[in-house]
Design a protein around this motif. Structure first.
Motif, PDB file in Angstrom:
ATOM      1  N   SER A  38       0.859  -1.179   0.000  1.00 36.17           N
ATOM      2  CA  SER A  38       0.000   0.000   0.000  1.00 36.17           C
ATOM      3  C   SER A  38       0.894   1.227   0.000  1.00 36.17           C
ATOM      4  O   SER A  38       1.853   1.297   0.768  1.00 36.17           O
ATOM      5  N   VAL A  39       0.589   2.181  -0.854  1.00 39.03           N
ATOM      6  CA  VAL A  39       1.473   3.331  -1.053  1.00 39.03           C
ATOM      7  C   VAL A  39       0.663   4.621  -0.956  1.00 39.03           C
ATOM      8  O   VAL A  39      -0.490   4.676  -1.405  1.00 39.03           O
ATOM      9  N   ALA A  40       1.255   5.646  -0.366  1.00 39.08           N
ATOM     10  CA  ALA A  40       0.668   6.982  -0.340  1.00 39.08           C
ATOM     11  C   ALA A  40       1.685   7.944  -0.942  1.00 39.08           C
ATOM     12  O   ALA A  40       2.803   8.061  -0.449  1.00 39.08           O
ATOM     13  N   VAL A  41       1.315   8.614  -2.011  1.00 36.26           N
ATOM     14  CA  VAL A  41       2.209   9.558  -2.684  1.00 36.26           C
ATOM     15  C   VAL A  41       1.731  10.975  -2.398  1.00 36.26           C
ATOM     16  O   VAL A  41       0.590  11.332  -2.714  1.00 36.26           O
ATOM     17  N   MET A  42       2.578  11.793  -1.803  1.00 43.26           N
ATOM     18  CA  MET A  42       2.205  13.159  -1.489  1.00 43.26           C
ATOM     19  C   MET A  42       2.375  14.032  -2.729  1.00 43.26           C
ATOM     20  O   MET A  42       3.414  14.005  -3.381  1.00 43.26           O
ATOM     21  N   ILE A  43       1.338  14.793  -3.065  1.00 38.97           N
ATOM     22  CA  ILE A  43       1.440  15.778  -4.134  1.00 38.97           C
ATOM     23  C   ILE A  43       2.052  17.030  -3.515  1.00 38.97           C
ATOM     24  O   ILE A  43       1.440  17.654  -2.646  1.00 38.97           O
ATOM     25  N   PRO A  44       3.284  17.390  -3.890  1.00 39.43           N
ATOM     26  CA  PRO A  44       4.061  18.361  -3.132  1.00 39.43           C
ATOM     27  C   PRO A  44       3.471  19.759  -3.029  1.00 39.43           C
ATOM     28  O   PRO A  44       3.647  20.440  -2.038  1.00 39.43           O
ATOM     29  N   GLU A  45       2.755  20.209  -4.063  1.00 38.31           N
ATOM     30  CA  GLU A  45       2.187  21.552  -3.977  1.00 38.31           C
ATOM     31  C   GLU A  45       0.971  21.660  -4.892  1.00 38.31           C
ATOM     32  O   GLU A  45       0.815  20.902  -5.849  1.00 38.31           O
ATOM     33  N   ALA A  46       0.117  22.617  -4.574  1.00 35.62           N
ATOM     34  CA  ALA A  46      -1.083  22.820  -5.378  1.00 35.62           C
ATOM     35  C   ALA A  46      -0.739  23.511  -6.685  1.00 35.62           C
ATOM     36  O   ALA A  46       0.226  24.278  -6.771  1.00 35.62           O
ATOM     37  N   LEU A  47      -1.542  23.243  -7.712  1.00 37.33           N
ATOM     38  CA  LEU A  47      -1.373  23.938  -8.984  1.00 37.33           C
ATOM     39  C   LEU A  47      -1.887  25.365  -8.894  1.00 37.33           C
ATOM     40  O   LEU A  47      -1.235  26.313  -9.332  1.00 37.33           O
ATOM     41  N   SER A  48      -3.079  25.513  -8.358  1.00 35.14           N
ATOM     42  CA  SER A  48      -3.699  26.827  -8.242  1.00 35.14           C
ATOM     43  C   SER A  48      -4.706  26.807  -7.106  1.00 35.14           C
ATOM     44  O   SER A  48      -5.095  25.742  -6.622  1.00 35.14           O
ATOM     45  N   CYS A  49      -5.119  27.993  -6.686  1.00 34.32           N
ATOM     46  CA  CYS A  49      -6.080  28.066  -5.586  1.00 34.32           C
ATOM     47  C   CYS A  49      -6.763  29.417  -5.545  1.00 34.32           C
ATOM     48  O   CYS A  49      -6.272  30.408  -6.099  1.00 34.32           O
ATOM     49  N   THR A  50      -7.895  29.437  -4.880  1.00 33.36           N
ATOM     50  CA  THR A  50      -8.543  30.661  -4.406  1.00 33.36           C
ATOM     51  C   THR A  50      -8.907  30.367  -2.969  1.00 33.36           C
ATOM     52  O   THR A  50      -9.802  29.552  -2.703  1.00 33.36           O
ATOM     53  N   TRP A  51      -8.196  30.982  -2.024  1.00 31.83           N
ATOM     54  CA  TRP A  51      -8.280  30.578  -0.619  1.00 31.83           C
ATOM     55  C   TRP A  51      -8.467  31.811   0.264  1.00 31.83           C
ATOM     56  O   TRP A  51      -7.632  32.713   0.279  1.00 31.83           O
ATOM     57  N   THR A  52      -9.568  31.834   0.999  1.00 35.33           N
ATOM     58  CA  THR A  52      -9.869  32.948   1.892  1.00 35.33           C
ATOM     59  C   THR A  52      -9.665  32.513   3.338  1.00 35.33           C
ATOM     60  O   THR A  52     -10.102  31.431   3.730  1.00 35.33           O
ATOM     61  N   TYR A  53      -8.987  33.353   4.117  1.00 38.63           N
ATOM     62  CA  TYR A  53      -8.707  33.021   5.507  1.00 38.63           C
ATOM     63  C   TYR A  53      -8.652  34.303   6.328  1.00 38.63           C
ATOM     64  O   TYR A  53      -8.594  35.418   5.794  1.00 38.63           O
ATOM     65  N   GLU A  54      -8.668  34.133   7.634  1.00 38.67           N
ATOM     66  CA  GLU A  54      -8.632  35.285   8.528  1.00 38.67           C
ATOM     67  C   GLU A  54      -7.280  35.358   9.223  1.00 38.67           C
ATOM     68  O   GLU A  54      -6.780  34.350   9.730  1.00 38.67           O
ATOM     69  N   GLU A  55      -6.683  36.532   9.213  1.00 41.91           N
ATOM     70  CA  GLU A  55      -5.389  36.734   9.866  1.00 41.91           C
ATOM     71  C   GLU A  55      -5.375  38.106  10.519  1.00 41.91           C
ATOM     72  O   GLU A  55      -5.695  39.117   9.873  1.00 41.91           O
ATOM     73  N   ASP A  56      -5.001  38.117  11.799  1.00 38.78           N
ATOM     74  CA  ASP A  56      -4.968  39.372  12.564  1.00 38.78           C
ATOM     75  C   ASP A  56      -6.313  40.103  12.507  1.00 38.78           C
ATOM     76  O   ASP A  56      -6.377  41.335  12.436  1.00 38.78           O
ATOM     77  N   GLY A  57      -7.391  39.296  12.514  1.00 37.64           N
ATOM     78  CA  GLY A  57      -8.717  39.890  12.532  1.00 37.64           C
ATOM     79  C   GLY A  57      -9.212  40.383  11.189  1.00 37.64           C
ATOM     80  O   GLY A  57     -10.311  40.941  11.101  1.00 37.64           O
ATOM     81  N   GLU A  58      -8.417  40.177  10.139  1.00 37.93           N
ATOM     82  CA  GLU A  58      -8.808  40.641   8.815  1.00 37.93           C
ATOM     83  C   GLU A  58      -8.961  39.459   7.859  1.00 37.93           C
ATOM     84  O   GLU A  58      -8.224  38.480   7.944  1.00 37.93           O
ATOM     85  N   SER A  59      -9.926  39.566   6.958  1.00 36.32           N
ATOM     86  CA  SER A  59     -10.137  38.531   5.942  1.00 36.32           C
ATOM     87  C   SER A  59      -9.176  38.779   4.777  1.00 36.32           C
ATOM     88  O   SER A  59      -9.079  39.892   4.252  1.00 36.32           O
ATOM     89  N   ARG A  60      -8.470  37.728   4.388  1.00 36.85           N
ATOM     90  CA  ARG A  60      -7.510  37.822   3.282  1.00 36.85           C
ATOM     91  C   ARG A  60      -7.818  36.721   2.275  1.00 36.85           C
ATOM     92  O   ARG A  60      -8.307  35.654   2.643  1.00 36.85           O
ATOM     93  N   THR A  61      -7.498  36.972   1.024  1.00 40.69           N
ATOM     94  CA  THR A  61      -7.713  35.988  -0.028  1.00 40.69           C
ATOM     95  C   THR A  61      -6.435  35.797  -0.827  1.00 40.69           C
ATOM     96  O   THR A  61      -5.829  36.770  -1.293  1.00 40.69           O
TER      97      THR A  61
END
Length: 292
Positions: free
Chosen positions: A167-190
């Motif tokens: 049984s094998v698990a291959v990690m995909i090292p990085e994403a090709l593309s994204c649109t990612w929204t998150y909160e940092e220091d109380g502010e929403s960032r994308t």
């Protein structure tokens, strides 16, 4: 040093640690779990191989096992209806406590990742409750492996499969593309990236196939949905100058398995684009499965 550069240095350091730890874990697990060779730490039984492990759990519900013979951590799905206490009475996963010692029966095949992944568990029986010695000895794995993520960090993807060898698990090292929204220091960032098309890249090779094979998509954060597109890998490298129109990918059937993970049937000689959808946004991952 700017904030982004600092984050890059931190992530790079973490990756170095994870890769090194994974190499050690894979080497250790490989000595104990191989299809062609029974594990030395497990006894043979009518239902497969058995091993002794300690169950560790954090207050937030994160949990793992540690092999008591070899001392390495691994995760595994507790089989529904096949979890028992010391008297042979069926119990639920919620009744397992931090430090409980268990006897695990299964096929003995570990997926080569860090921590290792045991997909073939068929039965678990608790043999001892709350062993403080093992908690003190192995609790560091919980802190090392379940670190609170940076909110800007994207989910990662392991592509898992089982062939005639392991049984094998291959990690995909990085994403090709994204649109990612998150909160940092109380502010929403994308964070949004406009990456090249997958056919204009050099996707990670998962394995070579001579016939179709089921592959499981294991994200560290399970997405709300996942979709897969496919192209023949002979198209790779043909669209670098942008003169030709890139063909649309073919939709691949994706379904959830009993572990709650998405899976699909991979065909030899194809490139795959996986798009995961979370509350925070979408992330695309790419890999290829050349024909053997």
């Amino acid at each position: 040093m700017g904030k982004d550069k600092k984050r890059t240095v931190i992530i790079a350091a973490v990756l170095v640690f994870v890769i090194a730890a994974a190499a050690v874990a894979v080497a250790v697990a490989g000595n104990y779990f191989r299809k062609e060779k029974p594990s030395d730490d497990g006894k043979q039984s009518d239902g497969g191989q058995t091993m002794s492990a300690v169950y560790l759990k954090k207050d937030d519900g994160s949990s793992l096992f540690v092999n008591l013979e070899a001392g390495y951590p691994f995760t595994g799905t507790i089989p529904e209806g096949e979890l028992y206490d010391e008297d042979g009475k069926k119990i639920t996963e919620q009744e397992l406590d931090n430090g409980d010692v268990v006897s695990i029966c299964g096929n003995g095949i570990m997926a080569e990742s860090y921590p290792a992944q045991y997909h073939g568990i068929t039965k678990i029986e608790r043999t001892e409750q709350t062993n403080q010695k093992y908690i003190q000895e192995y609790a560091h794995y919980l802190d090392e492996l379940f670190i609170e993520k940076d909110p800007s960090q994207l989910p990662y993807l392991n592509v898992c499969y089982t062939d005639e060898l392991a049984s094998v698990a291959v990690m995909i090292p990085e994403a090709l593309s994204c649109t990612w929204t998150y909160e940092e220091d109380g502010e929403s960032r994308t964070a949004a990236t406009d990456a090249p098309h997958i056919l204009q890249t050099e996707p990670t090779e998962v394995t070579k196939l001579s016939e179709p094979l089921t592959m499981e998509l294991q994200f560290d954060e399970k997405p709300d949905s996942a979709a897969v597109l496919a192209w023949e890998d002979s198209l790779l490298g043909q669209y670098q100058d942008g003169a030709l129109s890139i063909p649309e990918g073919t939709d691949v059937e994706v379904k959830k398995n009993e572990n709650g993970n998405y899976e699909f049937t991979a065909q030899p000689g194809y490139v795959y684009l996986v798009q995961g959808q979370w509350e925070n946004g979408t992330v695309d991952y790419g890999f290829r499965v050349p024909a053997k």
